[in-house]
Design an enzyme around this catalytic site. Sequence first.
Site, PDB file in Angstrom:
ATOM      1  N   HIS A  95       1.934 -44.625-124.909  1.00 16.28           N
ATOM      2  CA  HIS A  95       1.537 -43.827-123.733  1.00 16.28           C
ATOM      3  C   HIS A  95       0.473 -42.795-124.110  1.00 16.28           C
ATOM      4  O   HIS A  95       0.636 -41.593-123.899  1.00 16.28           O
ATOM      5  CB  HIS A  95       2.755 -43.119-123.126  1.00 16.28           C
ATOM      6  CG  HIS A  95       3.832 -44.048-122.662  1.00 16.28           C
ATOM      7  ND1 HIS A  95       3.643 -44.951-121.629  1.00 16.28           N
ATOM      8  CD2 HIS A  95       5.115 -44.240-123.084  1.00 16.28           C
ATOM      9  CE1 HIS A  95       4.754 -45.636-121.434  1.00 16.28           C
ATOM     10  NE2 HIS A  95       5.654 -45.241-122.299  1.00 16.28           N
ATOM     11  N   ASP A 269       5.702 -40.668-117.517  1.00 12.30           N
ATOM     12  CA  ASP A 269       5.290 -40.898-118.903  1.00 12.30           C
ATOM     13  C   ASP A 269       3.831 -41.315-119.010  1.00 12.30           C
ATOM     14  O   ASP A 269       3.268 -41.336-120.108  1.00 12.30           O
ATOM     15  CB  ASP A 269       6.211 -41.903-119.618  1.00 12.30           C
ATOM     16  CG  ASP A 269       6.337 -43.217-118.888  1.00 12.30           C
ATOM     17  OD1 ASP A 269       5.636 -43.416-117.883  1.00 12.30           O
ATOM     18  OD2 ASP A 269       7.148 -44.054-119.327  1.00 12.30           O
ATOM     19  N   MET A 307      13.793 -41.945-119.106  1.00 11.82           N
ATOM     20  CA  MET A 307      14.974 -42.227-118.284  1.00 11.82           C
ATOM     21  C   MET A 307      15.935 -43.217-118.934  1.00 11.82           C
ATOM     22  O   MET A 307      17.145 -42.980-118.980  1.00 11.82           O
ATOM     23  CB  MET A 307      14.553 -42.738-116.907  1.00 11.82           C
ATOM     24  CG  MET A 307      13.907 -41.702-116.022  1.00 11.82           C
ATOM     25  SD  MET A 307      13.346 -42.383-114.436  1.00 11.82           S
ATOM     26  CE  MET A 307      14.922 -42.818-113.690  1.00 11.82           C
TER      27      MET A 307
END
Length: 377
Positions: A95, A269, A307
């Site tokens: 990311h 994210d 999550m």
Amino acid sequence: MRVGIPTEIKVQEFRVGITPAGVHALKEAGHTVLVQKGAGLGSMITDEEYVAAGAQMVATAKECWDCDMVVKVKEPLAPEYDLFHEGLILYTYLHLAPEPALTKALLEKKVIGIAYETVQFDNGFLPLLAPMSEVAGRMATQVGAQMLTKIEGGMGLLMGGTAGVQAAHVVILGAGTVGLSAAKVAMGMGARVTILDSNLFRLRQIDDLFGGRIQTLASNAFNIAAATKDADLLVGSVLIPGALTPKLVTEAMVKTMKPGSAIVDVAIDQGGCIEPTAKHGATYHDKPTFKYPVNGGEVVCYSVGNMPGAVARTSTFTLTNATMPYMVDLANKGWKKACQDDKALARGINTYDGKVYFKGVSDALGYELHCTCDILK
């Protein structure tokens, strides 16, 4: 090849980069696997299980990072940057688009960064992102249902309503894996569901799949504004692989939401797709929500960046089922030959030899874009 599996250090991240089955596969292929002691405990995998599969347990993260390849779940954090070394193969979610400091560290140390989230088939499918997207989508609805309760600051709605009482309205931005998974759970709970996407073919698929029981809308500013205003639960599941997520829901739109409604921004994210959550930034499992003021009250906002870490055992086994074949290929063939043989894996190359090889990262952070065709000849 020596493969290292360090303990994840992100706050309340309980997943681990490998299962005993992965250790066994690497060991059978002649590789050495070093797992940091306790790395699997958050996923209910003991050190003894790793040892039985053929792993060597080590005391420190440095011993893992000193290996030829490091396999992780989440992007490295600042304390890990000094453990990078030239030629290291880093196989994990990266990311990078919203992470300038991490990108800079990878480039300075000339790390070969192969990002799970940008491994992509010719048809656009993301085989290493899909498993966690499925988990996050299902969680988004479950978390949202809890946020709508009065004790969590919500308006006191039961997702499926009752006889004679209207069900909650769940609005989902994006009809990809996250959005579809969120919709399935929401429908199963009896909610009214609206899903928006710019891909009309995908919306037709959703319409057919649910027999017209889900309202589908073309994603444009007008429809997004109207749907946001009417939402009891708004789920942001927009994705441009490897790139910063566009902020499709503005603060002005959120201001029109009902007091006690809820937002879950799964896209956080990659920067987030809803302005208030994007500006606030990622939250953590120990304090997952914050309140955003609207006329006459507040909206409950959830923007946890990891999550699936809350359901670590399910997530670890789901993820490693997908990542393991590529991991074994990288170890058996070396990163270059493995990527030459597999175009999907080649698309996972984000950094190499101090250069950026993924357009979404280049566009977001201003680095010159290089082509993998030059290194995979």
